[in-house]
Design a protein around this motif. Structure first.
Motif, PDB file in Angstrom:
ATOM      1  N   ASN A   1       0.828  -1.200   0.000  1.00 52.50           N
ATOM      2  CA  ASN A   1       0.000   0.000   0.000  1.00 52.50           C
ATOM      3  C   ASN A   1       0.866   1.255   0.000  1.00 52.50           C
ATOM      4  O   ASN A   1       2.001   1.241   0.471  1.00 52.50           O
ATOM      5  CB  ASN A   1      -0.905   0.026   1.235  1.00 52.50           C
ATOM      6  CG  ASN A   1      -1.790  -1.194   1.306  1.00 52.50           C
ATOM      7  OD1 ASN A   1      -2.449  -1.549   0.339  1.00 52.50           O
ATOM      8  ND2 ASN A   1      -1.787  -1.861   2.445  1.00 52.50           N
ATOM      9  N   LEU A   2       0.284   2.348  -0.495  1.00 52.97           N
ATOM     10  CA  LEU A   2       1.018   3.601  -0.589  1.00 52.97           C
ATOM     11  C   LEU A   2       0.125   4.754  -0.145  1.00 52.97           C
ATOM     12  O   LEU A   2      -0.980   4.931  -0.662  1.00 52.97           O
ATOM     13  CB  LEU A   2       1.476   3.823  -2.032  1.00 52.97           C
ATOM     14  CG  LEU A   2       2.237   5.098  -2.363  1.00 52.97           C
ATOM     15  CD1 LEU A   2       3.503   5.235  -1.517  1.00 52.97           C
ATOM     16  CD2 LEU A   2       2.584   5.117  -3.848  1.00 52.97           C
ATOM     17  N   ILE A   3       0.615   5.510   0.834  1.00 58.72           N
ATOM     18  CA  ILE A   3      -0.065   6.704   1.305  1.00 58.72           C
ATOM     19  C   ILE A   3       0.741   7.910   0.836  1.00 58.72           C
ATOM     20  O   ILE A   3       1.931   7.999   1.116  1.00 58.72           O
ATOM     21  CB  ILE A   3      -0.177   6.737   2.843  1.00 58.72           C
ATOM     22  CG1 ILE A   3      -1.066   5.606   3.347  1.00 58.72           C
ATOM     23  CG2 ILE A   3      -0.704   8.094   3.316  1.00 58.72           C
ATOM     24  CD1 ILE A   3      -1.094   5.476   4.867  1.00 58.72           C
ATOM     25  N   PHE A   4       0.084   8.815   0.121  1.00 54.89           N
ATOM     26  CA  PHE A   4       0.699  10.083  -0.252  1.00 54.89           C
ATOM     27  C   PHE A   4       0.221  11.145   0.721  1.00 54.89           C
ATOM     28  O   PHE A   4      -0.961  11.497   0.723  1.00 54.89           O
ATOM     29  CB  PHE A   4       0.313  10.499  -1.675  1.00 54.89           C
ATOM     30  CG  PHE A   4       1.080   9.794  -2.748  1.00 54.89           C
ATOM     31  CD1 PHE A   4       2.400  10.108  -3.002  1.00 54.89           C
ATOM     32  CD2 PHE A   4       0.479   8.814  -3.513  1.00 54.89           C
ATOM     33  CE1 PHE A   4       3.111   9.460  -3.996  1.00 54.89           C
ATOM     34  CE2 PHE A   4       1.168   8.165  -4.513  1.00 54.89           C
ATOM     35  CZ  PHE A   4       2.495   8.491  -4.764  1.00 54.89           C
TER      36      PHE A   4
ATOM     37  N   ARG B   1       1.288   0.520 -10.374  1.00 50.81           N
ATOM     38  CA  ARG B   1       2.188  -0.458  -9.763  1.00 50.81           C
ATOM     39  C   ARG B   1       1.566  -1.077  -8.511  1.00 50.81           C
ATOM     40  O   ARG B   1       1.570  -2.292  -8.346  1.00 50.81           O
ATOM     41  CB  ARG B   1       3.517   0.223  -9.419  1.00 50.81           C
ATOM     42  CG  ARG B   1       4.487  -0.679  -8.744  1.00 50.81           C
ATOM     43  CD  ARG B   1       5.790   0.003  -8.433  1.00 50.81           C
ATOM     44  NE  ARG B   1       6.612  -0.875  -7.621  1.00 50.81           N
ATOM     45  CZ  ARG B   1       7.892  -0.746  -7.474  1.00 50.81           C
ATOM     46  NH1 ARG B   1       8.543   0.224  -8.084  1.00 50.81           N
ATOM     47  NH2 ARG B   1       8.563  -1.584  -6.708  1.00 50.81           N
ATOM     48  N   ILE B   2       1.045  -0.241  -7.638  1.00 52.55           N
ATOM     49  CA  ILE B   2       0.448  -0.700  -6.381  1.00 52.55           C
ATOM     50  C   ILE B   2      -0.791  -1.552  -6.648  1.00 52.55           C
ATOM     51  O   ILE B   2      -0.965  -2.623  -6.069  1.00 52.55           O
ATOM     52  CB  ILE B   2       0.091   0.512  -5.485  1.00 52.55           C
ATOM     53  CG1 ILE B   2       1.356   1.197  -4.978  1.00 52.55           C
ATOM     54  CG2 ILE B   2      -0.819   0.125  -4.341  1.00 52.55           C
ATOM     55  CD1 ILE B   2       2.191   0.374  -4.039  1.00 52.55           C
TER      56      ILE B   2
ATOM     57  N   GLY C   1      -2.594  -3.807  -4.042  1.00 59.25           N
ATOM     58  CA  GLY C   1      -2.445  -2.830  -2.977  1.00 59.25           C
ATOM     59  C   GLY C   1      -3.380  -1.661  -3.183  1.00 59.25           C
ATOM     60  O   GLY C   1      -4.145  -1.599  -4.145  1.00 59.25           O
ATOM     61  N   GLU C   2      -3.305  -0.714  -2.267  1.00 61.91           N
ATOM     62  CA  GLU C   2      -4.165   0.450  -2.316  1.00 61.91           C
ATOM     63  C   GLU C   2      -3.327   1.714  -2.181  1.00 61.91           C
ATOM     64  O   GLU C   2      -2.341   1.748  -1.451  1.00 61.91           O
ATOM     65  CB  GLU C   2      -5.183   0.377  -1.176  1.00 61.91           C
ATOM     66  CG  GLU C   2      -6.277   1.384  -1.297  1.00 61.91           C
ATOM     67  CD  GLU C   2      -7.401   1.140  -0.307  1.00 61.91           C
ATOM     68  OE1 GLU C   2      -8.278   2.016  -0.223  1.00 61.91           O
ATOM     69  OE2 GLU C   2      -7.415   0.104   0.372  1.00 61.91           O
TER      70      GLU C   2
ATOM     71  N   GLY D   1      -8.111   6.875  -5.786  1.00 61.30           N
ATOM     72  CA  GLY D   1      -7.449   6.841  -4.486  1.00 61.30           C
ATOM     73  C   GLY D   1      -8.265   7.622  -3.479  1.00 61.30           C
ATOM     74  O   GLY D   1      -8.571   8.786  -3.690  1.00 61.30           O
ATOM     75  N   ARG D   2      -8.645   6.972  -2.395  1.00 61.46           N
ATOM     76  CA  ARG D   2      -9.458   7.645  -1.377  1.00 61.46           C
ATOM     77  C   ARG D   2      -8.639   8.712  -0.655  1.00 61.46           C
ATOM     78  O   ARG D   2      -7.422   8.686  -0.659  1.00 61.46           O
ATOM     79  CB  ARG D   2      -9.984   6.636  -0.367  1.00 61.46           C
ATOM     80  CG  ARG D   2     -11.037   5.720  -0.966  1.00 61.46           C
ATOM     81  CD  ARG D   2     -11.549   4.737   0.040  1.00 61.46           C
ATOM     82  NE  ARG D   2     -10.479   3.751   0.296  1.00 61.46           N
ATOM     83  CZ  ARG D   2     -10.465   2.900   1.307  1.00 61.46           C
ATOM     84  NH1 ARG D   2     -11.446   2.901   2.167  1.00 61.46           N
ATOM     85  NH2 ARG D   2      -9.490   2.050   1.457  1.00 61.46           N
ATOM     86  N   GLU D   3      -9.346   9.598   0.002  1.00 61.04           N
ATOM     87  CA  GLU D   3      -8.708  10.682   0.750  1.00 61.04           C
ATOM     88  C   GLU D   3      -9.046  10.554   2.233  1.00 61.04           C
ATOM     89  O   GLU D   3     -10.196  10.272   2.593  1.00 61.04           O
ATOM     90  CB  GLU D   3      -9.187  12.035   0.224  1.00 61.04           C
ATOM     91  CG  GLU D   3      -8.561  13.206   0.919  1.00 61.04           C
ATOM     92  CD  GLU D   3      -9.063  14.542   0.406  1.00 61.04           C
ATOM     93  OE1 GLU D   3      -8.635  15.562   0.958  1.00 61.04           O
ATOM     94  OE2 GLU D   3      -9.894  14.578  -0.517  1.00 61.04           O
ATOM     95  N   TYR D   4      -8.035  10.769   3.079  1.00 61.26           N
ATOM     96  CA  TYR D   4      -8.200  10.738   4.531  1.00 61.26           C
ATOM     97  C   TYR D   4      -7.623  12.014   5.126  1.00 61.26           C
ATOM     98  O   TYR D   4      -6.735  12.642   4.543  1.00 61.26           O
ATOM     99  CB  TYR D   4      -7.490   9.523   5.145  1.00 61.26           C
ATOM    100  CG  TYR D   4      -8.087   8.215   4.727  1.00 61.26           C
ATOM    101  CD1 TYR D   4      -9.174   7.679   5.397  1.00 61.26           C
ATOM    102  CD2 TYR D   4      -7.572   7.512   3.640  1.00 61.26           C
ATOM    103  CE1 TYR D   4      -9.740   6.466   5.005  1.00 61.26           C
ATOM    104  CE2 TYR D   4      -8.120   6.309   3.241  1.00 61.26           C
ATOM    105  CZ  TYR D   4      -9.197   5.791   3.928  1.00 61.26           C
ATOM    106  OH  TYR D   4      -9.756   4.603   3.531  1.00 61.26           O
TER     107      TYR D   4
END
Length: 111
Positions: A42-45, A67-68, A73-74, A97-100
Motif C-alpha cells: 500500500n502507498l499513502i501520499f 504499480r500498487i 495494494g491500495e 485513491g481515497r482521501e483521509y
C-alpha cells in the motif's frame, strides 16, 4: 520534496514543495526505489506540504497507482491542501485513491 516511512505493509510518502517537471524524474526514481526496498503493498501520499502539483507529477502518482494496484495494494491521499485537491479532482485521481484527513486514519483503514 520526498521523505518516506515504512509502516508494515504500507509506505508513507510525504511530499513537499512544488511538484513539477523539474522534480518528476527524481520523484519517480525515489518512489520506485522505496517501493522496491520495502516491498510494501500500500502507498499513502501525504500532501500536506505540497504547494503546487503539475501534470508531470500527476503522471508519477498515476504510475505508482498502477504499480500498487497491480499487486492488489491500495493508494490513498492524506492532508490534501485545497488547491492540490482541485488538481487531483480534475485529474480523476481522487476517484481511484481515497482521501483521509490524517495518516493514522488512513493506516487504520488500509494498513
Amino acid at each position: 520534496m520526498l521523505t518516506v516511512d515504512n509502516r508494515g505493509n504500507t509506505l508513507i510518502a510525504r511530499l513537499s514543495g512544488e511538484l513539477d517537471l523539474q522534480v518528476a524524474d527524481e520523484l519517480r526514481t525515489r518512489l520506485d526505489r522505496a517501493l522496491d526496498e520495502t516491498g510494501t503493498a500500500n502507498l499513502i501520499f501525504n500532501l500536506e506540504a505540497v504547494s503546487f502539483l503539475d501534470s508531470s507529477c500527476l503522471g508519477v502518482i498515476l504510475g505508482r497507482y498502477r504499480r500498487i494496484s497491480g499487486g492488489n495494494g491500495e493508494m490513498v491521499f492524506v492532508s490534501v491542501p485545497p488547491g492540490v485537491r482541485r488538481v487531483l479532482e480534475l485529474s480523476g485521481l481522487l476517484r481511484i485513491g481515497r482521501e483521509y484527513a490524517t495518516e493514522e486514519e488512513a493506516l487504520a483503514e488500509i494498513g
